[in-house]
Structures are given as C-alpha cells and as structure tokens.
Design a protein around this motif. Structure first.
Motif, PDB file in Angstrom:
ATOM      1  N   GLY A  42      78.816  58.265  13.943  1.00 15.74           N
ATOM      2  CA  GLY A  42      78.272  56.915  13.783  1.00 15.74           C
ATOM      3  C   GLY A  42      77.162  56.627  14.774  1.00 15.74           C
ATOM      4  O   GLY A  42      76.129  56.043  14.418  1.00 15.74           O
ATOM      5  N   ALA A  43      77.351  57.048  16.015  1.00 14.99           N
ATOM      6  CA  ALA A  43      76.330  56.824  17.039  1.00 14.99           C
ATOM      7  C   ALA A  43      75.062  57.621  16.746  1.00 14.99           C
ATOM      8  O   ALA A  43      73.944  57.120  16.918  1.00 14.99           O
ATOM      9  N   VAL A  44      75.218  58.863  16.296  1.00 12.96           N
ATOM     10  CA  VAL A  44      74.053  59.693  15.971  1.00 12.96           C
ATOM     11  C   VAL A  44      73.267  59.082  14.817  1.00 12.96           C
ATOM     12  O   VAL A  44      72.027  59.035  14.837  1.00 12.96           O
ATOM     13  N   ALA A  45      73.973  58.586  13.802  1.00 12.29           N
ATOM     14  CA  ALA A  45      73.292  57.962  12.666  1.00 12.29           C
ATOM     15  C   ALA A  45      72.507  56.728  13.108  1.00 12.29           C
ATOM     16  O   ALA A  45      71.360  56.522  12.693  1.00 12.29           O
ATOM     17  N   ALA A  46      73.109  55.904  13.963  1.00 11.94           N
ATOM     18  CA  ALA A  46      72.422  54.715  14.456  1.00 11.94           C
ATOM     19  C   ALA A  46      71.190  55.091  15.267  1.00 11.94           C
ATOM     20  O   ALA A  46      70.131  54.454  15.157  1.00 11.94           O
ATOM     21  N   PHE A  47      71.299  56.132  16.072  1.00  7.87           N
ATOM     22  CA  PHE A  47      70.172  56.559  16.905  1.00  7.87           C
ATOM     23  C   PHE A  47      69.034  57.103  16.047  1.00  7.87           C
ATOM     24  O   PHE A  47      67.857  56.842  16.313  1.00  7.87           O
ATOM     25  N   ILE A  48      69.364  57.873  15.017  1.00 10.24           N
ATOM     26  CA  ILE A  48      68.330  58.404  14.129  1.00 10.24           C
ATOM     27  C   ILE A  48      67.573  57.269  13.450  1.00 10.24           C
ATOM     28  O   ILE A  48      66.334  57.282  13.372  1.00 10.24           O
ATOM     29  N   ALA A  49      68.305  56.281  12.951  1.00 14.92           N
ATOM     30  CA  ALA A  49      67.658  55.148  12.298  1.00 14.92           C
ATOM     31  C   ALA A  49      66.769  54.390  13.276  1.00 14.92           C
ATOM     32  O   ALA A  49      65.646  53.996  12.948  1.00 14.92           O
ATOM     33  N   TRP A  50      67.266  54.184  14.488  1.00 11.58           N
ATOM     34  CA  TRP A  50      66.473  53.461  15.497  1.00 11.58           C
ATOM     35  C   TRP A  50      65.230  54.256  15.881  1.00 11.58           C
ATOM     36  O   TRP A  50      64.129  53.708  16.009  1.00 11.58           O
ATOM     37  N   ALA A  51      65.373  55.563  16.090  1.00 13.47           N
ATOM     38  CA  ALA A  51      64.249  56.379  16.523  1.00 13.47           C
ATOM     39  C   ALA A  51      63.146  56.432  15.468  1.00 13.47           C
ATOM     40  O   ALA A  51      61.958  56.442  15.795  1.00 13.47           O
ATOM     41  N   SER A  52      63.536  56.471  14.186  1.00 21.10           N
ATOM     42  CA  SER A  52      62.544  56.590  13.123  1.00 21.10           C
ATOM     43  C   SER A  52      61.940  55.259  12.709  1.00 21.10           C
ATOM     44  O   SER A  52      60.786  55.212  12.272  1.00 21.10           O
ATOM     45  N   LEU A  53      62.694  54.171  12.840  1.00 21.25           N
ATOM     46  CA  LEU A  53      62.233  52.876  12.335  1.00 21.25           C
ATOM     47  C   LEU A  53      61.997  51.842  13.424  1.00 21.25           C
ATOM     48  O   LEU A  53      61.508  50.747  13.138  1.00 21.25           O
ATOM     49  N   GLY A  54      62.349  52.182  14.672  1.00 17.88           N
ATOM     50  CA  GLY A  54      62.167  51.236  15.771  1.00 17.88           C
ATOM     51  C   GLY A  54      60.738  51.252  16.288  1.00 17.88           C
ATOM     52  O   GLY A  54      59.791  51.508  15.541  1.00 17.88           O
TER      53      GLY A  54
END
Length: 224
Positions: free
Chosen positions: A99-111
C-alpha cells in the motif's frame, strides 16, 4: 473454507483503493508524458503515459490480494498458534508495504515532479527509511512464509536459521530506517540515498550468511 479475517478485509480495502486510484489515473490522468522513473539525484530519467502508471498500480493491487490470500491461507493451515500469529504479522506487513509503495508511486508520478521533472531525493530516502523501519520492527517475529523474510534454502531447512536470520535482518533494517529517517532532511543527496541502499545490501548479505551459519550448526536441520 478459510474464514475472512481482519487482515483479509484490510487487504481487500487497500487493493480496492489502489485499483480506484489506477482507474482514476487511466481516465483523468495527464495526457502528456509523466515521470515514471527517477535517478539517484531525483531527476526524472524516463517518462511514460498515464496508462503505464495505472497498469503498475493495478499490478500492485493484484499482488497485494495474492500475497495476503496465500499468507492467510497458510496461517489457517498450521496448528501451532505461535506460527499462525507470525504468519499473520507477515500478512499485515505485506499489506502495509504494498500500500505504501503504491501511494509513493502515485505521488512521485503525479505530484510536484510531474510538472518539474524532479523529485527531492531526500523524500525518496525518507520513504525508503520509513519502510525499513516498519519492516524491521516486525520482521523478526514473522514465521516461515513465501513472501516476507530472509527466504534462503537454509532458512527453510532450519526453523532456528529462519528465526535468527530474520531477527538479525529485522534489527539491522530497523536501525538503518531510524537513522535514515532522522538524517534524510539534512544529509547531502544523492549520497544519503545511496548510502542507505548500500546499507540494505550489506544487511541482506549478512542475514543470508547468518541463515547458512545457523543452519550448518543446527543439529535439527533438514538435509538437502
């Protein structure tokens, strides 16, 4: 039929949230290329489409369900309550990490990096250190399973080797994570992130050696 536990419910919820995020990105995400990979300095070195990010997240959701289901099924099949509890810890740990890895990937790509093409490497170090800290706090109490732990042939042939090598790995990861988390806002990057990764590699090699060393000395070990 395996009873539906709290961990199973958590896995389903986390996977549903990840899939919902993946669907949103696929439908409403940026149509322009977005960063999907960063180098050690925090600079985007590869760009992809929103569909690539969505597919990655969907894969993580599937992995989360599979890991939780298989670990939970294994937990229900064992009679020893101590081992069952250890498997449940591993199940919760895998849910949290994915769950944490998925959240980080989304943040890194869309943040912020989506617009600037760069992500502060201290953030990546802090995230990695946080995962190490949480993993280390639990790893030493996880019993043999196919997903989480020092999964060497010797650890599977000796319960003593499993316990000692995973306790060692847990302690090393915990302290690496604690030091890394504290140092991440101050240490020069990318030296800090690289040092943390090197520390993880050393800890992994040490833990693998420990599993072999203990297996070799264990009179109750299983032969190959």
């Amino acid at each position: 039929m395996k009873p539906f536990t709290a961990a199973d419910t958590a896995a389903a919820i986390v996977s549903l949230l990840i899939l919902t995020g993946a669907a949103w990105i696929a439908i409403y995400g940026p149509e322009t290329p977005i960063p999907v990979h960063f180098n050690a300095a925090g600079q985007a070195d590869r760009y992809g489409s929103r569909y690539e990010v969505a597919a990655t997240l969907a894969g993580l959701a599937l992995l989360n369900v599979l890991a939780a289901w298989m670990t939970g099924r294994q937990a229900e099949s064992v009679v020893d309550p101590v081992r069952r509890k250890g498997l449940r810890r591993g199940q919760w740990l895998s849910i949290g990490i994915i769950g944490a890895v998925a959240a980080f990937i989304a943040w890194a790509s869309l943040g912020p990096a989506a617009a600037s093409g760069a992500s502060h490497p201290g953030v990546a170090m802090a995230f990695t250190a946080f995962i190490l800290l949480i993993t280390g706090a639990v790893l030493g109490r996880v019993t043999p399973n196919p997903f989480i732990g020092v999964k060497t042939p010797w650890a599977y042939k000796s319960r003593l080797a499993w316990d000692r090598s995973n306790r060692l790995a847990g302690r090393l990861m915990f302290w690496l994570g604690a030091v890394g988390l504290i140092a991440s806002p101050f240490i020069p990057q990318p030296a800090g992130l690289i040092s943390l990764i090197v520390g993880v590699l050393i800890a992994a090699a040490w833990s693998v050696f420990e599993s072999w060393r203990v297996w070799r000395a264990d009179p109750d070990r299983q032969p190959f």
